[in-house]
Design an enzyme around this catalytic site. Structure first.
Site, PDB file in Angstrom:
ATOM      1  N   CYS A   1       9.271 -17.300   1.792  1.00  0.00           N
ATOM      2  CA  CYS A   1       8.760 -16.498   2.907  1.00  0.00           C
ATOM      3  C   CYS A   1       7.288 -16.227   2.614  1.00  0.00           C
ATOM      4  O   CYS A   1       6.611 -17.078   2.035  1.00  0.00           O
ATOM      5  CB  CYS A   1       9.568 -15.214   3.080  1.00  0.00           C
ATOM      6  SG  CYS A   1       9.520 -14.110   1.667  1.00  0.00           S
TER       7      CYS A   1
ATOM      8  N   CYS B   1       4.667  -2.956   6.205  1.00  0.00           N
ATOM      9  CA  CYS B   1       3.651  -3.417   7.159  1.00  0.00           C
ATOM     10  C   CYS B   1       3.120  -4.796   6.773  1.00  0.00           C
ATOM     11  O   CYS B   1       2.716  -5.568   7.635  1.00  0.00           O
ATOM     12  CB  CYS B   1       2.503  -2.405   7.229  1.00  0.00           C
ATOM     13  SG  CYS B   1       2.948  -0.865   8.051  1.00  0.00           S
TER      14      CYS B   1
ATOM     15  N   SER C   1      -7.932  -8.047   4.245  1.00  0.00           N
ATOM     16  CA  SER C   1      -6.883  -7.781   5.228  1.00  0.00           C
ATOM     17  C   SER C   1      -6.802  -6.303   5.594  1.00  0.00           C
ATOM     18  O   SER C   1      -6.177  -5.940   6.592  1.00  0.00           O
ATOM     19  CB  SER C   1      -5.525  -8.262   4.708  1.00  0.00           C
ATOM     20  OG  SER C   1      -5.126  -7.505   3.577  1.00  0.00           O
ATOM     21  N   ASN C   2      -7.415  -5.429   4.796  1.00  0.00           N
ATOM     22  CA  ASN C   2      -7.422  -3.991   5.110  1.00  0.00           C
ATOM     23  C   ASN C   2      -8.341  -3.659   6.275  1.00  0.00           C
ATOM     24  O   ASN C   2      -8.135  -2.669   6.981  1.00  0.00           O
ATOM     25  CB  ASN C   2      -7.895  -3.175   3.899  1.00  0.00           C
ATOM     26  CG  ASN C   2      -7.046  -3.332   2.662  1.00  0.00           C
ATOM     27  OD1 ASN C   2      -7.550  -3.207   1.560  1.00  0.00           O
ATOM     28  ND2 ASN C   2      -5.759  -3.610   2.827  1.00  0.00           N
ATOM     29  N   LEU C   3      -9.386  -4.455   6.451  1.00  0.00           N
ATOM     30  CA  LEU C   3     -10.468  -4.075   7.359  1.00  0.00           C
ATOM     31  C   LEU C   3     -10.063  -4.072   8.826  1.00  0.00           C
ATOM     32  O   LEU C   3     -10.775  -3.522   9.665  1.00  0.00           O
ATOM     33  CB  LEU C   3     -11.661  -5.011   7.147  1.00  0.00           C
ATOM     34  CG  LEU C   3     -12.204  -5.051   5.708  1.00  0.00           C
ATOM     35  CD1 LEU C   3     -13.395  -5.979   5.609  1.00  0.00           C
ATOM     36  CD2 LEU C   3     -12.561  -3.657   5.216  1.00  0.00           C
ATOM     37  N   GLN C   4      -8.926  -4.662   9.144  1.00  0.00           N
ATOM     38  CA  GLN C   4      -8.418  -4.670  10.522  1.00  0.00           C
ATOM     39  C   GLN C   4      -8.012  -3.279  10.977  1.00  0.00           C
ATOM     40  O   GLN C   4      -7.948  -2.985  12.164  1.00  0.00           O
ATOM     41  CB  GLN C   4      -7.245  -5.666  10.596  1.00  0.00           C
ATOM     42  CG  GLN C   4      -6.323  -5.532  11.772  1.00  0.00           C
ATOM     43  CD  GLN C   4      -4.981  -4.922  11.365  1.00  0.00           C
ATOM     44  OE1 GLN C   4      -4.836  -4.362  10.288  1.00  0.00           O
ATOM     45  NE2 GLN C   4      -3.998  -5.053  12.252  1.00  0.00           N
TER      46      GLN C   4
ATOM     47  N   GLY D   1      -4.723   2.917   5.790  1.00  0.00           N
ATOM     48  CA  GLY D   1      -4.718   2.974   7.240  1.00  0.00           C
ATOM     49  C   GLY D   1      -4.669   4.383   7.787  1.00  0.00           C
ATOM     50  O   GLY D   1      -5.461   4.751   8.651  1.00  0.00           O
TER      51      GLY D   1
END
Length: 385
Positions: A343, A194, A75-78, A47
């Site tokens: 969780c 995160c 999920s990284n591409l956000q 990020g």
């Protein structure tokens, strides 16, 4: 005419590319040559590393080193704008090299597909003028700091979480280092990652760009870098505030009498156990839970995530009790029943299990890998997040 430039000069192509820099008196030809001759090591290509690397490459920093061992995940591409859908499942460094070379073919890109550890820290840091810390965990953050202090390299720091970010420049001139601000890491699990707490996609762009700016200012010798200052950004309030920092005379690494003189095994120092989860006596696998739920006496399943996470995906049999509300719901639980707590990945539920045991619940177990493990191994139709 050849487009090749002498070692300390700029080619015609580079002059054209950097023209908006060259017409600024604070940069000019001299400053652009400083950028070309500079070398910067980026720890992490995620990020923060994405905007950092892209803007340093565009600015003409002559040598950029990237340390990362991860692969691109959907999920990284956000937020990790250096990577694309076509690179999902492939090493981040492959994606980074292609993207950065596409941005600027006139610079050198060095990639190190490895964890930043005590074994390679000296070799990596010693080669570069400046280090930019784009990590997301305390063990690496402390190791980066210590390596920068030991080799006298400025450490351009950034961190992000949810809607908030921080930036500073440590160990530059007579300025403080990261340990002057945080001598010891927080207790294990005290600060969520995160992956657990989330991060607004645009936030690393803001903080990473600030880091890139600070790197460029250091190279040019212009402006007032964030030395001795911690910049705090609140995205929701769209506000910046600043804390003054001072070098600590008792700092364990940068004081006149440091107690730390060699690199530490920070996984242990930060309380991150290397013990395999199967060694826990109160752990249960998703396969074992699946079998119990199909049996005659299924256990009570408690989901300790937050309600907005529960909405994404959940087990139909699970009772939602967020971690912070466990104490309020004790009267609804029985010490004589079997309880399985889960969780997202197992960290928060481990805390819940420990709390319940302290309160007299002996028949409670933690679900290894959390609901992510359930989605991967039991119910592939369940979304991953």
């Amino acid at each position: 005419m050849s487009d090749k430039a002498p070692p300390l000069g700029l080619s015609n192509a580079e002059i054209s590319r950097y023209s908006r820099h060259l017409i600024m008196p604070e940069v000019g030809m001299e400053g652009q040559l400083k950028l070309k001759q500079a070398s910067v090591l980026l720890i992490g290509a995620g990020g923060l590393g994405s905007p950092l690397a892209l803007y340093l490459a565009a600015a003409g920093v002559g040598r950029i080193g990237l340390v990362d061992f991860d692969v691109v995940d959907a999920s990284n591409l956000q937020r990790q704008i250096m990577h694309a859908e076509s690179y999902v499942g492939r090493p981040k460094l492959d994606s980074a090299r292609e993207r950065l070379t596409g941005v600027n073919p006139h610079i050198q890109i060095d990639t190190y597909e490895a964890r930043f550890t005590s074994e390679n820290a000296a070799e990596l840091v010693s080669q570069y003028d400046i280090v930019a810390d784009g990590t997301d965990n305390f063990p690496t953050r402390y190791l980066v700091n210590d390596a920068c202090v030991m080799f006298g390299k400025p450490n351009v720091y950034g961190s992000i979480f949810r809607f908030e970010g921080q930036a500073s420049v440590f160990n530059a001139g007579d300025g403080p280092c990261y340990r002057c601000l945080y001598p010891e890491p927080p207790p294990p699990g005290m600060v969520p990652s995160c992956a657990e707490g989330g991060v607004l996609g645009v936030l690393p762009g803001i903080i990473g760009t600030i880091q890139a700016l600070e790197v460029i200012k250091l190279i040019l010798g212009q402006g007032d870098p964030l030395i001795g200052r911690l910049l705090l950004f609140d995205a929701l309030g769209m506000s910046f505030r600043e804390l003054k920092l001072r070098r600590s005379p008792k700092c364990p690494i940068c004081s006149e009498n440091p107690s730390i003189t060699e690199f530490i095994d920070y996984e242990q120092f930060c309380g991150i156990s290397q013990t395999p989860v199967e060694n826990y006596s109160d752990e249960i696998t998703v396969t074992e839970l699946d079998a119990l739920l199909k049996g005659e006496n299924p256990p009570l399943v408690i989901d300790v995530r937050e309600p907005h996470e529960y909405e994404i995906c959940h087990l139909e049999v699970a009772r939602l009790i967020p971690l912070g509300q466990i104490a309020e719901h004790l009267h609804q639980l029985s010490t004589t029943e079997d309880i399985i707590v889960h969780c997202k990945s197992g960290a928060r539920s481990r805390k819940a299990v420990n709390r319940l045991k302290e309160m007299g619940f002996a028949r409670v177990k933690n679900l290894q890998g959390g609901i992510l493990a359930w989605a991967r191994e039991i119910d592939e139709s369940m979304p991953l997040y």
